[in-house]
Design a protein around this motif. Structure first.
Motif, PDB file in Angstrom:
ATOM      1  N   ARG A 122       0.816  -1.219   0.000  1.00 59.05           N
ATOM      2  CA  ARG A 122       0.000   0.000   0.000  1.00 59.05           C
ATOM      3  C   ARG A 122       0.843   1.261   0.000  1.00 59.05           C
ATOM      4  O   ARG A 122       0.522   2.233  -0.661  1.00 59.05           O
ATOM      5  N   LEU A 123       1.940   1.261   0.766  1.00 59.47           N
ATOM      6  CA  LEU A 123       2.729   2.477   0.941  1.00 59.47           C
ATOM      7  C   LEU A 123       3.829   2.660  -0.111  1.00 59.47           C
ATOM      8  O   LEU A 123       4.091   3.787  -0.540  1.00 59.47           O
ATOM      9  N   PRO A 178       4.302   2.167  -3.384  1.00 64.09           N
ATOM     10  CA  PRO A 178       4.120   2.866  -4.665  1.00 64.09           C
ATOM     11  C   PRO A 178       4.002   4.380  -4.522  1.00 64.09           C
ATOM     12  O   PRO A 178       4.300   5.112  -5.461  1.00 64.09           O
ATOM     13  N   ARG A 179       3.608   4.845  -3.346  1.00 64.23           N
ATOM     14  CA  ARG A 179       3.482   6.292  -3.128  1.00 64.23           C
ATOM     15  C   ARG A 179       4.792   6.916  -2.660  1.00 64.23           C
ATOM     16  O   ARG A 179       4.963   8.126  -2.760  1.00 64.23           O
ATOM     17  N   VAL A 180       5.687   6.104  -2.136  1.00 64.55           N
ATOM     18  CA  VAL A 180       6.909   6.630  -1.532  1.00 64.55           C
ATOM     19  C   VAL A 180       8.157   6.353  -2.376  1.00 64.55           C
ATOM     20  O   VAL A 180       8.938   7.263  -2.669  1.00 64.55           O
TER      21      VAL A 180
END
Length: 177
Positions: free
Chosen positions: A29-30, A32-34
């Motif tokens: 969840r985290l 791909p955004r970071v």
């Protein structure tokens, strides 16, 4: 980049720890955004010399043409370097349900560029199928076992692409007299 083989050395524990963490749903969840924005920023600031994620896995910056927009899209990706040149790219999307956008871009526009170790290299992408995909998948799992966890989470078959070097387009570099 040195990979851990044989008996565990000083880097074996961090690699295994990162593999374990990267297999979690929270990471999916985290990350791909970071990770991609961080990789792009550090890569840009270092003049193409540093790709943070490449500390654990070989990596490239893929510049593809947007499938819908037609605009250049830069995506940092883990890769499996091939003997004699070329790379495998695995469309795992960290085990998320949808195919990553860069895979749609390559299907629509297979000619792309990779930044490999600070050099821009023109490539052509080809989606692998059948026995060729199976062999490439085994090579990817040997490099990064969490790909198997990613595949187990999704109903789609994770896309695997082979990138091969191509000659630069001479017309693109030609100047008007």
């Amino acid at each position: 980049m040195a990979r851990t083989t044989g008996s565990p050395g000083p880097r074996a524990l961090p690699v295994r720890l990162v593999q374990k963490v990267s297999s979690t749903r929270l990471f999916a969840r985290l990350a791909p955004r970071v990770i991609p924005p961080l990789d792009r920023g550090v890569h840009r600031l270092s003049g193409g010399r540093v790709l943070l994620s490449a500390r654990m896995l070989p990596g490239v910056i893929l510049t593809s043409t947007g499938a819908r927009s037609g605009l250049p899209r830069r995506t940092p990706l883990a890769c499996v370097p091939q003997e004699g040149g070329g790379w495998l790219l695995i469309g795992s999307n960290f085990g998320r349900p949808a195919h990553p956008a860069w895979t749609r871009n390559l299907l629509a526009h297979p000619d792309a560029t990779v930044d490999w170790q600070g050099r821009d290299i023109p490539v052509t992408a080809r989606l692998l199928t059948g026995a060729e995909r199976a062999a490439a998948w085994r090579a990817a799992l040997a490099l990064w076992p969490p790909y198997a966890v990613y595949q187990s989470r999704v109903e789609r078959e994770i896309r695997v692409f082979r990138l091969t070097r191509r000659e630069p387009d001479r017309a693109a570099g030609a100047r008007e007299p």
